[in-house]
Design a protein around this motif. Structure first.
Motif, PDB file in Angstrom:
ATOM      1  N   SER A  63      31.281  33.612 -20.702  1.00 58.19           N
ATOM      2  CA  SER A  63      30.604  32.491 -20.039  1.00 58.19           C
ATOM      3  C   SER A  63      31.330  31.168 -20.294  1.00 58.19           C
ATOM      4  CB  SER A  63      29.148  32.389 -20.497  1.00 58.19           C
ATOM      5  OG  SER A  63      29.109  31.909 -21.827  1.00 58.19           O
ATOM      6  N   SER A  66      35.595  29.806 -16.330  1.00 61.56           N
ATOM      7  CA  SER A  66      35.136  29.727 -14.943  1.00 61.56           C
ATOM      8  C   SER A  66      35.750  30.855 -14.118  1.00 61.56           C
ATOM      9  CB  SER A  66      35.467  28.364 -14.337  1.00 61.56           C
ATOM     10  OG  SER A  66      36.852  28.246 -14.170  1.00 61.56           O
ATOM     11  N   PHE A  95      26.444  37.005 -14.393  1.00 60.13           N
ATOM     12  CA  PHE A  95      26.903  35.663 -14.026  1.00 60.13           C
ATOM     13  C   PHE A  95      26.419  35.251 -12.632  1.00 60.13           C
ATOM     14  CE2 PHE A  95      30.022  36.901 -17.337  1.00 60.13           C
ATOM     15  CZ  PHE A  95      29.642  35.936 -18.260  1.00 60.13           C
ATOM     16  N   ASP A  96      25.486  36.028 -12.110  1.00 52.15           N
ATOM     17  CA  ASP A  96      24.883  35.692 -10.823  1.00 52.15           C
ATOM     18  C   ASP A  96      25.958  35.372  -9.770  1.00 52.15           C
ATOM     19  OD1 ASP A  96      22.683  35.422  -9.173  1.00 52.15           O
ATOM     20  OD2 ASP A  96      22.345  33.304  -9.657  1.00 52.15           O
ATOM     21  N   GLN A  97      26.944  36.258  -9.713  1.00 56.12           N
ATOM     22  CA  GLN A  97      28.059  36.074  -8.763  1.00 56.12           C
ATOM     23  C   GLN A  97      27.579  36.540  -7.387  1.00 56.12           C
ATOM     24  OE1 GLN A  97      30.807  38.458 -11.028  1.00 56.12           O
ATOM     25  NE2 GLN A  97      31.546  36.707 -12.205  1.00 56.12           N
ATOM     26  N   ASN A 286      30.375  32.775  -8.193  1.00 58.15           N
ATOM     27  CA  ASN A 286      29.229  31.903  -8.408  1.00 58.15           C
ATOM     28  C   ASN A 286      29.804  30.495  -8.366  1.00 58.15           C
ATOM     29  OD1 ASN A 286      27.400  30.113  -9.514  1.00 58.15           O
ATOM     30  ND2 ASN A 286      26.541  31.620 -10.925  1.00 58.15           N
ATOM     31  N   SER A 288      28.933  27.690  -9.040  1.00 56.59           N
ATOM     32  CA  SER A 288      28.762  26.759 -10.154  1.00 56.59           C
ATOM     33  C   SER A 288      28.784  27.489 -11.497  1.00 56.59           C
ATOM     34  CB  SER A 288      27.462  25.976  -9.984  1.00 56.59           C
ATOM     35  OG  SER A 288      26.402  26.877  -9.806  1.00 56.59           O
ATOM     36  N   GLY A 289      29.450  28.644 -11.535  1.00 52.54           N
ATOM     37  CA  GLY A 289      29.459  29.379 -12.791  1.00 52.54           C
ATOM     38  C   GLY A 289      30.751  30.130 -13.004  1.00 52.54           C
ATOM     39  N   THR A 290      30.637  31.322 -13.552  1.00 52.52           N
ATOM     40  CA  THR A 290      31.800  32.155 -13.852  1.00 52.52           C
ATOM     41  C   THR A 290      32.053  33.121 -12.700  1.00 52.52           C
ATOM     42  OG1 THR A 290      31.330  32.025 -16.217  1.00 52.52           O
ATOM     43  CG2 THR A 290      32.734  33.842 -15.490  1.00 52.52           C
ATOM     44  N   SER A 291      33.233  33.049 -12.106  1.00 54.24           N
ATOM     45  CA  SER A 291      33.576  33.926 -10.980  1.00 54.24           C
ATOM     46  C   SER A 291      34.606  34.958 -11.426  1.00 54.24           C
ATOM     47  CB  SER A 291      34.139  33.102  -9.823  1.00 54.24           C
ATOM     48  OG  SER A 291      33.172  32.157  -9.380  1.00 54.24           O
TER      49      SER A 291
END
Ligand code: IPM
Ligand code: MN
Length: 371
Positions: A63, A66, A95-97, A286, A288-291
């Motif tokens: 996490s 990115s 990571f809600d990708q 994602n 705004s997160g980790t892709s």
């Protein structure tokens, strides 16, 4: 300076990832950025040694990044589904990708099995929803020894739905697909934004004529979301029909948005029409997160360690990673260097050449440096 997590994984994963890293490092030299790679030991070997798939510690370490560069997982020693669900799907979900971005583009020099189609005819993007639908993992299996559960389900079916399904069934299984307004809206919005930067044409693929609850909701969300994009041409298709159109008229498509499972299926078809699985990358994004970026093919265990696997899908996935970091020019240079390799005949055996995984990777890297 970018920090990128790397999960080489199983089978040919480590070799194709090495080729990909070589290319991205060359892109960094050319376009003045540095990538610090941090490898993660996640995959079949560790699972067999320790029983761990993706641990809480892995997730909390990942996490901090990115971007994750992912090779492949899957191993003959492990029952199918365990690594796929326990590693790949676990990371996508953790990571809600929610966007699975899969370009279907025939590169210059590539061979399509579709007679008469050229690179300009095959150039679209599938935006696959990546967190819902039949992938949520809600289901059960009951056998004859669990009479009570069987009874309960039978009663549920007959009371709630007026159905009398196989009242003598000794074994029964069910699996539920879940679609939410929020989950659909975010991916459809992403697809709309993408289409607005391209040919402004967006196709929804579903099966609302039969699975009318979940895909009826999907269609409602599609209709209301796309309304706020003036100038965007939209259409609905059914998944069975779209498989015909991908083959017959790929030039119709620009951006295609679809729920998870149909997205899985039609992107393998897409991979074939763009020149084969060896040329098909994907991004699990994602915004705004980790892709995470990966070739869409598997770990091909029988080619492990032979230095013969086609690295193009992984290299192209690396280009998507760079694009996601905002390195547009570098990303484009990577794809164009893949095209140079193909048109120069520097390709692996699956594409009719004699190149090795590392040799092809080195050629692409050198092409970028000298461009
Ligand atoms: C893919 C794969 C995965 C999927 C499997 C390995 C879980 O087929 O990335 O398309 O079904 O999403
Ligand atoms: Mn698949």
């Amino acid at each position: 300076m970018y920090k990128v997590a790397v999960i080489p994984g199983d089978g040919i994963g480590p070799e194709i990832i090495d080729a990909g890293r070589m290319v991205l490092d060359a892109a960094g030299e050319k376009f003045s950025f540095d990538i610090e790679w941090e490898p993660f030991d996640i995959g079949a070997d560790r699972y067999l040694a320790t029983g761990e798939l993706v641990t809480e510690d892995d997730l909390s370490d990942l996490s901090r990044f990115s971007s994750i560069y992912f090779g492949a997982i899957g191993d003959d020693r492990v029952q199918p589904g365990i690594l796929e669900k326990g590693i790949l799907l676990a990371i996508r979900f953790a990571f809600d990708q929610y966007i699975n971005l899969r370009p279907i583009r025939m590169l210059a020099g590539a061979d399509t099995p579709l007679a008469g189609k050229k690179p300009e005819d095959i150039d679209f993007v599938v935006v696959r929803e990546n967190t819902e639908d039949f992938y949520v993992g809600i289901g059960s299996r009951f056998s004859g020894t669990q009479k009570t559960s069987l009874e309960v389900l039978r009663n549920l079916y007959s009371v709630k739905f007026g159905l009398d399904i196989q009242s003598d069934a000794e074994e029964l299984a069910y699996q539920i697909g879940v679609v939410t307004r929020e989950g659909s809206e975010r991916v459809i919005r992403y697809a709309c934004d993408l289409a607005m930067t391209r040919k402004k044409k967006l196709t929804s693929v579903d099966k609302a004529n039969v699975l009318s609850d979940i895909y009826g909701l999907w269609r409602d969300v599609f209709t209301s979301t796309t309304r706020s994009y003036p100038g965007l041409f939209t259409e609905f298709t059914y998944v069975d029909a779209v498989t015909m159109w991908f083959v017959k008229n790929p030039e119709w498509f620009d951006v295609v948005v679809t729920p998870n499972m149909f997205g899985d299926i039609i992107t393998d078809l897409g991979a074939m029409i763009q020149g084969g699985l060896g040329l098909a990358p994907g991004g699990n994004i994602n915004p705004s997160g980790t892709s995470m970026f990966e070739p869409i093919h598997g770990s091909a265990p029988k080619y492990k360690g032979l230095n013969v696997a086609n690295p193009f899908a992984t290299i192209w996935a690396g280009s998507m990673l760079l694009e996601n970091l905002g390195e547009r020019e570098a990303a484009a240079a990577v794809v164009s260097a893949i095209e140079t390799a193909i048109t120069s005949g520097v390709v692996t055996k699956d594409m009719g050449g004699t190149g090795s995984t590392s040799g092809v990777g080195r050629f692409v890297a050198d092409t970028i440096r000298s461009s």
